[in-house]
Design a protein around this motif. Structure first.
Motif, PDB file in Angstrom:
ATOM      1  N   VAL A  59     -13.382  -5.609   4.385  1.00 17.27           N
ATOM      2  CA  VAL A  59     -13.457  -4.293   3.771  1.00 17.27           C
ATOM      3  C   VAL A  59     -14.337  -4.314   2.524  1.00 17.27           C
ATOM      4  O   VAL A  59     -14.772  -3.274   2.034  1.00 17.27           O
ATOM      5  N   SER A  60     -14.659  -5.519   2.012  1.00 18.84           N
ATOM      6  CA  SER A  60     -15.600  -5.608   0.893  1.00 18.84           C
ATOM      7  C   SER A  60     -16.979  -5.083   1.282  1.00 18.84           C
ATOM      8  O   SER A  60     -17.799  -4.782   0.409  1.00 18.84           O
ATOM      9  N   ARG A  94      -5.963  -0.631  -1.432  1.00 22.44           N
ATOM     10  CA  ARG A  94      -6.115  -0.785  -2.884  1.00 22.44           C
ATOM     11  C   ARG A  94      -5.977  -2.248  -3.302  1.00 22.44           C
ATOM     12  O   ARG A  94      -6.696  -2.733  -4.162  1.00 22.44           O
ATOM     13  N   ALA A 125      -6.493  -4.976  -1.555  1.00 20.93           N
ATOM     14  CA  ALA A 125      -7.441  -5.910  -0.928  1.00 20.93           C
ATOM     15  C   ALA A 125      -6.699  -7.156  -0.445  1.00 20.93           C
ATOM     16  O   ALA A 125      -5.666  -7.073   0.204  1.00 20.93           O
ATOM     17  N   ASN A 126      -7.206  -8.339  -0.810  1.00 22.45           N
ATOM     18  CA  ASN A 126      -6.609  -9.582  -0.309  1.00 22.45           C
ATOM     19  C   ASN A 126      -5.274  -9.925  -0.969  1.00 22.45           C
ATOM     20  O   ASN A 126      -4.587 -10.857  -0.524  1.00 22.45           O
ATOM     21  N   ASP A 127      -4.880  -9.199  -2.012  1.00 18.35           N
ATOM     22  CA  ASP A 127      -3.583  -9.423  -2.652  1.00 18.35           C
ATOM     23  C   ASP A 127      -2.448  -8.670  -1.968  1.00 18.35           C
ATOM     24  O   ASP A 127      -1.282  -8.864  -2.312  1.00 18.35           O
ATOM     25  N   THR A 177      -4.998  -4.969   8.841  1.00 17.04           N
ATOM     26  CA  THR A 177      -5.664  -5.990   8.042  1.00 17.04           C
ATOM     27  C   THR A 177      -6.616  -6.784   8.930  1.00 17.04           C
ATOM     28  O   THR A 177      -6.239  -7.244  10.006  1.00 17.04           O
ATOM     29  N   GLY A 228     -10.558  -9.091   3.991  1.00 15.33           N
ATOM     30  CA  GLY A 228     -11.833  -9.439   3.386  1.00 15.33           C
ATOM     31  C   GLY A 228     -13.017  -8.609   3.845  1.00 15.33           C
ATOM     32  O   GLY A 228     -13.859  -8.212   3.020  1.00 15.33           O
ATOM     33  N   GLY A 238      -7.389  -3.043   5.395  1.00 13.12           N
ATOM     34  CA  GLY A 238      -7.466  -4.094   4.386  1.00 13.12           C
ATOM     35  C   GLY A 238      -8.071  -5.358   4.949  1.00 13.12           C
ATOM     36  O   GLY A 238      -8.495  -5.423   6.105  1.00 13.12           O
ATOM     37  N   ALA A 240      -9.719   2.459   2.353  1.00 12.55           N
ATOM     38  CA  ALA A 240      -9.695   1.030   2.046  1.00 12.55           C
ATOM     39  C   ALA A 240      -8.421   0.705   1.277  1.00 12.55           C
ATOM     40  O   ALA A 240      -7.956   1.485   0.439  1.00 12.55           O
ATOM     41  N   GLU A 291       0.825  -1.212   0.000  1.00  9.16           N
ATOM     42  CA  GLU A 291       0.000   0.000   0.000  1.00  9.16           C
ATOM     43  C   GLU A 291       0.859   1.261   0.000  1.00  9.16           C
ATOM     44  O   GLU A 291       0.476   2.277  -0.591  1.00  9.16           O
TER      45      GLU A 291
END
Length: 316
Positions: A264-265, A297, A299-301, A133, A262, A260, A295, A117
């Motif tokens: 955060v979806s 950018r 995500a889970n990656d 996270t 999951g 970050g 949030a 990030e």
């Protein structure tokens, strides 16, 4: 000086799965693979990581970065402690390097995520940022002056054990009220199952009963569908997230806070109460520049991409 690799493999070792990506220097994911996390022995974990590297490895890959759950010795790259794994301290950097035949960088998984990030994500352009996270557990990574904060031994930023809810749910550390026990993906799933049992006619109960998604995902789906119980869960977890974020902002004075994982979806259903509670608890908010809560950018990656970027950056 050794040229930086054009590509690296990033590995994110999670409590339930290991994710692998091949990443270019600009953060593009060129290949990906995953498998379940072996927890019993270091040898099994190393074999799984090596198999994933082989699956995504390309001809231009010259290094591997590995984000590990728990405490990673900053000097040696060894895993000192991980609550989700059954084996004790292990020299994982050395073992993985021997298995894959490439230079290996290891670090805490949240440190890897915050690096993604910082370099290319929601914190890009800021040399002071904090990432939290929300996943199987709660992780935290801090960048200060453009450098990862490791502390004396590599164990800094274990924010999961800040007390945010005295008398709250039992944490794996044996204490109650820890942030990591009250606000993460597993907590959302636990609260979702409780709400579904209490309201068997609700949308949330139907989604969980149909097995269309795990309980945490069902909470988000039901909340978007207007389910009161699901909305209450996200509001509660978002509020507790804001409590912890304010403590971190008061400690580290970041330019930006990134959330970050999951959950955060759920978007603003989680982030809006987090921002509101953060604003209520931040010290002297009128006398400092605004601190946005964003949030992630990636995500889970984020963990896997950040691990690859660490491998690239440390080889320069």
């Amino acid at each position: 000086m050794t040229p930086a690799p054009a590509e690296a493999v990033g590995i994110d070792v999670g409590g339930t799965k290991i994710a692998a990506v091949r990443v270019t220097a600009d953060g593009t994911v060129a290949a990906r693979a995953r498998c379940a996390t072996p927890r019993r022995t270091a040898d099994e974990l190393v074999a799984a990581v090596a198999a994933l590297v082989a699956r995504v490895r390309g001809g231009r890959v010259a290094a591997v970065g590995v984000g590990l759950p728990g405490m990673v010795d900053a000097r040696t790259g060894a895993l000192a402690f991980a609550p989700g794994l059954e084996f004790a301290r292990a020299p994982l950097r050395e073992l993985i390097a021997d298995a894959v035949g490439l230079p290996v960088v290891t670090d805490n998984d949240a440190n890897a995520a915050v690096w993604a990030e910082y370099r290319l994500g929601a914190g890009r352009g800021h040399d002071h940022l904090v990432l939290v996270t929300l996943g199987t557990g709660l992780g935290c990574g801090v960048v200060v002056g453009g450098r990862l904060l490791h502390g004396a031994h590599g164990f800094a930023a274990e924010a999961s054990h800040l007390t945010v809810e005295p008398g709250g749910p039992l944490c794996e550390c044996g204490r109650r009220g820890c942030w990591g026990a009250a606000a993460h993906g597993v907590a959302i799933a636990r609260l979702g199952r409780q709400a579904a049992a209490a309201r068997p006619a609700s949308l949330l109960a139907r989604l969980i009963g149909e097995g269309r998604s795990d309980a945490g995902e069902a909470v988000t789906e039901a909340a978007h569908g207007g389910d009161d119980g699901a909305l209450e869960i996200l509001d509660r977890v978002g509020t507790l997230t804001g409590v912890g974020l304010a403590a971190l902002a008061n400690l580290f004075d970041p330019a930006v806070l990134v959330v970050g994982g999951g959950p955060v979806s759920a978007g603003e259903l989680l982030l809006a109460p987090a921002r509101a509670e953060f604003a209520r608890r931040l010290y002297a908010p009128g006398d400092r520049p605004p601190v946005p809560v964003l949030a992630a950018r990636f995500a889970n990656d984020a963990g896997a991409v950040g691990a690859a970027l660490l491998a690239i950056d440390r080889s320069r």
